[in-house]
Design an enzyme around this catalytic site. Structure first.
Site, mmCIF file in Angstrom:
data_model
loop_
_atom_site.group_PDB
_atom_site.id
_atom_site.type_symbol
_atom_site.label_atom_id
_atom_site.label_comp_id
_atom_site.label_asym_id
_atom_site.label_seq_id
_atom_site.Cartn_x
_atom_site.Cartn_y
_atom_site.Cartn_z
ATOM 1 N N CYS A 88 0.818 -1.226 0.000
ATOM 2 C CA CYS A 88 0.000 0.000 0.000
ATOM 3 C C CYS A 88 0.849 1.272 0.000
ATOM 4 O O CYS A 88 0.356 2.344 -0.351
ATOM 5 C CB CYS A 88 -0.947 0.011 1.194
ATOM 6 N N HIS A 95 -3.408 7.388 2.220
ATOM 7 C CA HIS A 95 -3.786 6.043 1.790
ATOM 8 C C HIS A 95 -5.196 5.759 2.303
ATOM 9 O O HIS A 95 -5.560 6.148 3.413
ATOM 10 C CB HIS A 95 -2.800 5.023 2.346
ATOM 11 N N ASN A 98 -9.967 -0.072 -0.444
ATOM 12 C CA ASN A 98 -8.509 -0.012 -0.353
ATOM 13 C C ASN A 98 -7.913 -0.548 -1.660
ATOM 14 O O ASN A 98 -7.976 -1.749 -1.918
ATOM 15 C CB ASN A 98 -8.057 -0.845 0.847
HETATM 16 O O1 UT7 Z 1 -3.852 -0.965 3.625
HETATM 17 C C1 UT7 Z 1 -2.965 -1.633 4.452
HETATM 18 C C2 UT7 Z 1 -3.229 -1.385 5.854
HETATM 19 N N1 UT7 Z 1 -4.472 -1.981 6.253
HETATM 20 C C3 UT7 Z 1 -5.141 -1.409 7.204
HETATM 21 O O2 UT7 Z 1 -4.744 -0.375 7.671
HETATM 22 C C4 UT7 Z 1 -6.350 -2.104 7.741
HETATM 23 C C5 UT7 Z 1 -6.386 -1.932 9.212
HETATM 24 N N2 UT7 Z 1 -7.471 -2.602 9.881
HETATM 25 C C6 UT7 Z 1 -8.770 -2.232 9.765
HETATM 26 O O3 UT7 Z 1 -9.102 -1.382 8.972
HETATM 27 C C7 UT7 Z 1 -9.786 -2.853 10.693
HETATM 28 O O4 UT7 Z 1 -9.093 -3.581 11.686
HETATM 29 C C8 UT7 Z 1 -10.804 -3.788 9.975
HETATM 30 C C9 UT7 Z 1 -11.765 -2.953 9.179
HETATM 31 C C10 UT7 Z 1 -10.064 -4.774 9.088
HETATM 32 C C11 UT7 Z 1 -11.605 -4.572 11.022
HETATM 33 O O5 UT7 Z 1 -12.228 -3.676 11.927
HETATM 34 P P1 UT7 Z 1 -12.131 -3.938 13.508
HETATM 35 O O6 UT7 Z 1 -12.943 -2.900 14.153
HETATM 36 O O7 UT7 Z 1 -10.662 -3.996 13.840
HETATM 37 O O8 UT7 Z 1 -12.831 -5.333 13.671
HETATM 38 P P2 UT7 Z 1 -12.246 -6.726 14.215
HETATM 39 O O9 UT7 Z 1 -11.310 -7.325 13.234
HETATM 40 O O10 UT7 Z 1 -11.742 -6.525 15.615
HETATM 41 O O11 UT7 Z 1 -13.554 -7.585 14.253
HETATM 42 C C12 UT7 Z 1 -14.672 -7.207 15.066
HETATM 43 C C13 UT7 Z 1 -15.821 -8.181 14.826
HETATM 44 C C14 UT7 Z 1 -15.412 -9.640 14.919
HETATM 45 O O12 UT7 Z 1 -16.463 -10.336 15.527
HETATM 46 P P3 UT7 Z 1 -16.381 -10.755 17.079
HETATM 47 O O13 UT7 Z 1 -15.153 -11.612 17.194
HETATM 48 O O14 UT7 Z 1 -16.251 -9.462 17.825
HETATM 49 O O15 UT7 Z 1 -17.675 -11.471 17.300
HETATM 50 C C15 UT7 Z 1 -15.300 -10.072 13.481
HETATM 51 O O16 UT7 Z 1 -15.498 -11.444 13.306
HETATM 52 O O17 UT7 Z 1 -16.336 -8.004 13.504
HETATM 53 C C16 UT7 Z 1 -16.390 -9.269 12.831
HETATM 54 N N3 UT7 Z 1 -16.199 -9.053 11.415
HETATM 55 C C17 UT7 Z 1 -17.208 -8.795 10.564
HETATM 56 N N4 UT7 Z 1 -18.530 -8.674 10.751
HETATM 57 C C18 UT7 Z 1 -19.293 -8.373 9.667
HETATM 58 C C19 UT7 Z 1 -15.027 -9.068 10.720
HETATM 59 N N5 UT7 Z 1 -15.269 -8.805 9.426
HETATM 60 C C20 UT7 Z 1 -16.606 -8.627 9.308
HETATM 61 C C21 UT7 Z 1 -17.457 -8.340 8.211
HETATM 62 N N6 UT7 Z 1 -18.770 -8.219 8.440
HETATM 63 N N7 UT7 Z 1 -16.977 -8.155 6.966
#
Ligand code: UT7
Length: 322
Positions: free
Chosen positions: A113, A249, A279
């Protein structure tokens, strides 16, 4: 003294739009979760017969037109991509052939990225030291090709696209500074775990995809981008208020908002495309830049802070007078 100035920008997005509602039909997700956690509403996805060089070529031709340059003026091509058309030749060489350019240096640069910011930094150095006078610098990706479309934690995040700039030698800046960093210690948090040298059969069958520990990446990205803002301002003796536009980004609206807060900048001065593009990895910064230029928000003489963070980890910034 010779500087490097952006004289034209261009971009390209594939025709097909994949909305959050479309994704609801593919994996266990919902529009509300995607919008609230990422800010993404839709992303563009290439057609089966389209590849990275197709997007790169269209973006490059638009940048050349905007710069009022002909292909014959180009003496350096750098394509930042994580998703090259082939193992080799490089996408830059494929693009060079399509543009009908012969002989100039052309190479791909892989910093995920952060790829475009790295490529801009490298091209700036080529121009400053006199090795090039008119460079095509491109970020182009078909991330949809390395996404597991059954994995809801990654498939909702990425999109395809390309952005390009023409960077030319000039008596005036231009690129004031670029700041490029990496720390391979974090490679396991965001990666495609296999490659041509470790699993050739699987790569050929396209059975290897992006894997990410999202919340750990989120935490490091937010802190690191805050630090690089300070580093960039300090290196140039500038204050936060000297920046006219943040061109970040586009991984997650919450990361963008955190960087804007760090700069004490209202979101009115941030170019945001993540809602429509998702992204697009190396393409996201030049896509946002082209958007800001073409809709008239970014004007000649404006001070821009470009920044990115991605797999590797890699991160970087560039301070640019447009
Ligand atoms: O470009 C390179 C750099 N990349 C980034 O900077 C990405 C950085 N990370 C992020 O943007 C975020 O961490 C994400 C958008 C990927 C995820 O958001 P989050 O608030 O960190 O969520 P999480 O991974 O902690 O997941 C929270 C919950 C989980 O459920 P439980 O375990 O709390 O029951 C996941 O299973 O959300 C669930 N979850 C989803 N639910 C609905 C994960 N993906 C999804 C989804 N739809 N697509």
């Amino acid at each position: 003294m010779t500087f490097a100035r952006i004289t034209g920008t261009g971009s390209d997005l594939p025709e097909k739009v994949l909305t959050n509602a479309d994704l609801e039909a593919m994996v266990d997700t919902n529009d509300q979760w995607i919008r609230e956690r990422t800010g993404i509403r839709q992303r563009h996805i290439v057609a089966p017969d389209e590849a990275t060089a197709d997007l790169a070529e269209r973006a490059a031709r638009r940048a050349l037109e905007a710069a009022d340059r002909r292909v014959g003026d180009i003496d350096l091509i750098i394509v930042a991509t994580t998703t090259p058309d082939r193992v080799f030749p490089s996408t830059a060489c494929l693009l060079q052939q399509r543009l009908g350019i012969h002989g100039c240096a052309a190479f791909d640069l892989q910093a995920v990225c952060t790829g475009f910011v790295y490529a801009l930094g490298v091209a700036d150095k080529f121009i400053r030291c006199g090795s090039a006078r008119c460079a095509l610098v491109i970020g182009a990706e078909t991330m949809s090709r390395i996404i597991d479309w059954t994995d809801r934690s990654t498939c909702v995040l990425f999109g395809d696209g390309a952005g390009a700039v023409v960077l030319e030698a000039s008596d005036e800046p231009g690129v004031h500074s670029s700041h490029l960093h990496a720390d391979g210690h974090y490679s396991h948090l965001l990666h495609v775990p296999k490659g041509v040298a470790t699993a050739p059969g699987e790569v050929a069958a396209a059975r290897t995809f992006v894997e990410m520990k999202g919340n750990e990446v989120f935490r490091v990205a937010t802190n690191t981008l805050g630090r690089i803002v300070d580093e960039t301002l300090a290196a140039n003796g500038l204050n936060k208020s000297d920046i006219d536009w943040l061109v970040p980004h586009q991984a997650n609206i919450r990361i963008i908002e955190a960087t804007a807060r760090k700069l004490k900048m209202s979101l009115d001065h941030v170019i945001i495309t993540v809602d429509r593009h998702g992204n697009t990895s190396a393409a996201s910064v030049p896509l946002a830049l082209d958007q800001g230029v073409r809709d008239g928000r970014i004007k000649r003489g404006d001070m821009l802070l470009l920044e990115a963070f991605g797999g590797g980890f890699t991160w970087g910034s560039a301070l640019v007078t447009y």
